[in-house]
Write an enzyme that holds these catalytic residues in place. Structure first.
Site, mmCIF file in Angstrom:
data_model
loop_
_atom_site.group_PDB
_atom_site.id
_atom_site.type_symbol
_atom_site.label_atom_id
_atom_site.label_comp_id
_atom_site.label_asym_id
_atom_site.label_seq_id
_atom_site.Cartn_x
_atom_site.Cartn_y
_atom_site.Cartn_z
ATOM 1 N N LYS A 129 9.981 31.363 -17.417
ATOM 2 C CA LYS A 129 11.356 30.306 -18.542
ATOM 3 C C LYS A 129 12.085 30.947 -19.431
ATOM 4 O O LYS A 129 11.235 31.988 -19.836
ATOM 5 C CB LYS A 129 9.971 29.331 -19.232
ATOM 6 C CG LYS A 129 11.062 27.804 -19.349
ATOM 7 C CD LYS A 129 11.283 27.009 -18.147
ATOM 8 C CE LYS A 129 12.218 25.715 -18.092
ATOM 9 N NZ LYS A 129 11.983 24.686 -17.271
ATOM 10 N N ASP A 169 17.421 24.272 -17.082
ATOM 11 C CA ASP A 169 16.866 23.277 -17.597
ATOM 12 C C ASP A 169 17.772 22.346 -17.758
ATOM 13 O O ASP A 169 19.135 22.283 -17.834
ATOM 14 C CB ASP A 169 15.769 23.794 -18.061
ATOM 15 C CG ASP A 169 15.002 22.692 -18.471
ATOM 16 O OD1 ASP A 169 14.038 22.493 -17.927
ATOM 17 O OD2 ASP A 169 15.034 23.000 -19.855
HETATM 18 P P1 NDP Z 1 19.814 17.865 -18.447
HETATM 19 O O1 NDP Z 1 20.572 18.446 -20.082
HETATM 20 O O2 NDP Z 1 20.498 17.317 -17.617
HETATM 21 O O3 NDP Z 1 19.406 16.504 -18.743
HETATM 22 C C1 NDP Z 1 18.161 16.024 -20.432
HETATM 23 C C2 NDP Z 1 18.408 14.837 -20.563
HETATM 24 O O4 NDP Z 1 17.235 14.397 -21.640
HETATM 25 C C3 NDP Z 1 19.931 13.826 -21.570
HETATM 26 O O5 NDP Z 1 19.817 12.227 -20.974
HETATM 27 C C4 NDP Z 1 19.242 14.114 -22.778
HETATM 28 O O6 NDP Z 1 20.268 13.351 -23.447
HETATM 29 C C5 NDP Z 1 17.928 13.741 -22.515
HETATM 30 N N1 NDP Z 1 17.286 14.600 -24.030
HETATM 31 C C6 NDP Z 1 16.776 16.184 -24.023
HETATM 32 N N2 NDP Z 1 16.434 16.282 -24.858
HETATM 33 C C7 NDP Z 1 16.255 15.165 -25.136
HETATM 34 C C8 NDP Z 1 15.235 15.005 -27.097
HETATM 35 N N3 NDP Z 1 14.746 15.893 -27.098
HETATM 36 N N4 NDP Z 1 15.273 13.921 -27.180
HETATM 37 C C9 NDP Z 1 15.635 13.112 -26.207
HETATM 38 N N5 NDP Z 1 16.464 12.675 -24.976
HETATM 39 C C10 NDP Z 1 16.732 14.139 -25.194
HETATM 40 O O7 NDP Z 1 18.491 18.136 -18.240
HETATM 41 P P2 NDP Z 1 17.644 18.116 -17.190
HETATM 42 O O8 NDP Z 1 17.353 16.372 -16.210
HETATM 43 O O9 NDP Z 1 17.595 19.186 -16.497
HETATM 44 O O10 NDP Z 1 15.883 18.130 -17.306
HETATM 45 C C11 NDP Z 1 15.231 16.637 -18.571
HETATM 46 C C12 NDP Z 1 13.663 17.330 -17.987
HETATM 47 O O11 NDP Z 1 13.445 17.579 -16.653
HETATM 48 C C13 NDP Z 1 13.469 18.460 -18.761
HETATM 49 O O12 NDP Z 1 12.111 17.945 -18.900
HETATM 50 C C14 NDP Z 1 13.494 19.527 -18.135
HETATM 51 O O13 NDP Z 1 12.692 20.558 -18.170
HETATM 52 C C15 NDP Z 1 12.596 18.978 -16.408
HETATM 53 N N6 NDP Z 1 12.791 20.077 -15.272
HETATM 54 C C16 NDP Z 1 14.402 19.482 -15.244
HETATM 55 C C17 NDP Z 1 14.405 20.576 -13.819
HETATM 56 C C18 NDP Z 1 15.844 20.451 -13.314
HETATM 57 O O14 NDP Z 1 15.884 20.948 -11.440
HETATM 58 N N7 NDP Z 1 16.590 20.355 -14.073
HETATM 59 C C19 NDP Z 1 13.126 20.686 -13.111
HETATM 60 C C20 NDP Z 1 12.144 20.340 -12.959
HETATM 61 C C21 NDP Z 1 12.033 19.782 -14.611
HETATM 62 P P3 NDP Z 1 21.551 13.967 -24.510
HETATM 63 O O15 NDP Z 1 22.531 14.136 -23.384
HETATM 64 O O16 NDP Z 1 21.767 12.999 -26.267
HETATM 65 O O17 NDP Z 1 20.958 15.082 -25.018
#
Ligand code: NDP
Length: 447
Positions: A129, A169
């Site tokens: 990662k 991510d």
């Molecule tokens: P994105 O950046 O596309 O979206 C993240 C979302 O979560 C946004 O809506 C963001 O809001 C919100 N968010 C992020 N950090 C925080 C925080 N500290 N508090 C509150 N809301 C938060 O990321 P992903 O959708 O790709 O990833 C989301 C989760 O899924 C993570 O845990 C990631 O590790 C996991 N994941 C992702 C994969 C992938 O293929 N993309 C695969 C496996 C796991 P805002 O826009 O306001 O920051």
């Protein structure tokens, strides 16, 4: 801590002494080691050859300076990380996260989880990662490009299609992967599948964008059906509004669920008629705006400031898809009191240990992230296969493989839990099934 095995306790104590300032990493390791007690007790080789002690130490940690020039001409500096955790079963594989909260503890927890998740996919991928404390929010495309180029200028020394293959991510989507890939190609003079999540015109896979969210729903559907339930007619709350959340909404709606609430880090929206994923896609992927602008599209919806309140919205099914430790004990108990029948994790480690204990005490369904969000990396593995054979499969082909993989992961977790006397405990089953393959490979490969 409920662990009693002396060997596991000594590994954990040693890790705590060495990494006292890394709470997320320690949390992730402790959660896994607790599940491994029956496995370690059944096979003395894991202790004799100190397999667990080796597994909790990353093979390599790279930490570096990322200087870049902002639009006003000022020089900014961020910190970059790549943790290459375990390559026993394949090249390191795992995403890059760009978020101000990124530090070594966060990247190590994510890298550790990734080892087990990648093993569960059945594909030949080790775990790693990376990321940076850079915040893409509010930055221009030019600033994001210059940051990504500087990040890759160092990262390229440590990765490669047969060594380490990063992906997206939090904060890393199609735009960032494009800039990172462009810089890698420029420096190395190679066109290879060194990153996944690429655009379709330069080696990306159909269905990769949808994969984590779709995969989460395929997994949840398998677990629900195994327990005589389904998505049909269920109220669903999904936190986040990024890559995972958007496509989890699309698939669970197709499966008959109604998504009544979604969020970003500022607040959450509630729409009793069901949130159309296409509106969120427009707000987040096209316009890069805040979720409160949903009210411009659907004036009858409600917006509430502050993201943690989303778990007070009554639902049957909760899918946390934002970030780590977003459901604590209080939120977990609120969900249960409101009649929630299952929590299916899309984000990595979104439930605190106290939240998981509350789900277990209430007997509701629970799927741990490393199993139920493995669809993203599984499809990245399929992207690597397509790049190797220089072919592109159809959306339907990739989606069908993804569904098969997710159903297979559920079956493997359920079987491992039952074999070790914890029938129905998918959390323990995921840790055990993920562990066994990596541990076996480590035993074969010597010290
Ligand atoms: P994105 O950046 O596309 O979206 C993240 C979302 O979560 C946004 O809506 C963001 O809001 C919100 N968010 C992020 N950090 C925080 C925080 N500290 N508090 C509150 N809301 C938060 O990321 P992903 O959708 O790709 O990833 C989301 C989760 O899924 C993570 O845990 C990631 O590790 C996991 N994941 C992702 C994969 C992938 O293929 N993309 C695969 C496996 C796991 P805002 O826009 O306001 O920051």
């Amino acid at each position: 801590m409920s662990m009693k095995n002396a060997y596991l306790l000594s590994v954990m104590d040693n890790l705590k002494a060495k990494n006292a300032h890394e709470p997320e990493f320690l949390q992730a390791v402790e959660e896994v080691l607790e599940s491994l007690e029956p496995v370690v007790e059944a096979d003395p080789r894991y202790e004799r050859l100190n397999v667990i002690g080796r597994m909790v130490e990353p093979e390599r940690v790279v930490m570096f300076r990322i200087p870049w020039v902002d639009d006003s001409g000022k020089v900014q500096v961020n910190r970059g990380y790549r943790v290459q955790f375990n390559s026993a079963i394949g090249p390191y594989k795992g995403g890059l996260r760009l978020h101000p909260s990124v530090n070594l503890s966060v990247i190590k927890f994510l890298g550790f989880e990734q080892v087990f998740k990648n093993s569960l996919t059945t594909l030949p991928m080790g775990g790693g990662k990376g990321g940076s404390d850079f915040d893409p929010k509010g930055k221009s495309d030019g600033e994001v490009m210059r940051f990504c180029q500087s990040f890759m200028t160092e990262l390229q020394r440590h990765i490669g299609p047969d060594t380490d293959v990063p992906a997206g991510d939090i904060g890393v989507g199609a735009r960032e992967i494009g800039f990172l890939f462009g810089q890698y190609k420029k420096i190395r003079n190679e066109f290879t599948g060194v990153l996944t999540g690429k655009g379709l015109s330069y080696g990306g896979s159909l269905a990769r964008t949808e994969a984590t969210g779709f995969g989460l729903c395929y997994f949840a559907d398998a677990q629900l059906r195994d327990n005589g339930q389904s998505f049909a007619g269920r109220r669903v709350v999904i936190s986040g509004s990024g890559n995972v959340a958007i496509y989890a909404n699309q698939k669970c709606t197709q499966l008959g669920g109604r998504v009544v609430a979604m969020s970003d880090s500022n607040g959450y929206i509630v729409d009793e008629n069901g949130i159309d994923y296409k509106v969120i896609q427009e707000i987040k992927e096209v316009k890069r705006e805040r979720i409160r602008t949903y009210l411009d599209y659907v004036p009858s919806a409600k917006y509430v400031e502050g993201c943690s309140g989303i778990w007070t919205v009554p639902c049957d099914i909760a899918m946390p898809c934002a970030t780590q430790n977003e459901i604590g004990e209080v939120s977990a108990k609120t969900l249960i009191a409101n009649g929630c029948i299952g929590v299916f994790e899309g984000a990595n480690m979104p439930s605190t240990p106290a939240a998981i204990a509350a789900y277990q005490a209430a007997g509701i369904l629970f799927s741990p992230a490393k199993a139920s969000n493995a669809g993203g990396v599984a499809t990245s593995g399929l992207e690597m296969s397509q790049n190797s054979e220089r072919l592109s499969w159809t959306f339907e082909e990739v989606d069908a493989k993804l569904k098969g993989i997710m159903e297979g992961i559920y079956a493997a977790c359920a079987a491992a839990a039952e074999k070790y006397g914890m029938k129905g405990n998918i959390q323990a089953g995921a840790n055990i099934a993920g562990f066994l393959k990596v541990a076996d490979a480590m035993l074969w490969q010597g010290i």
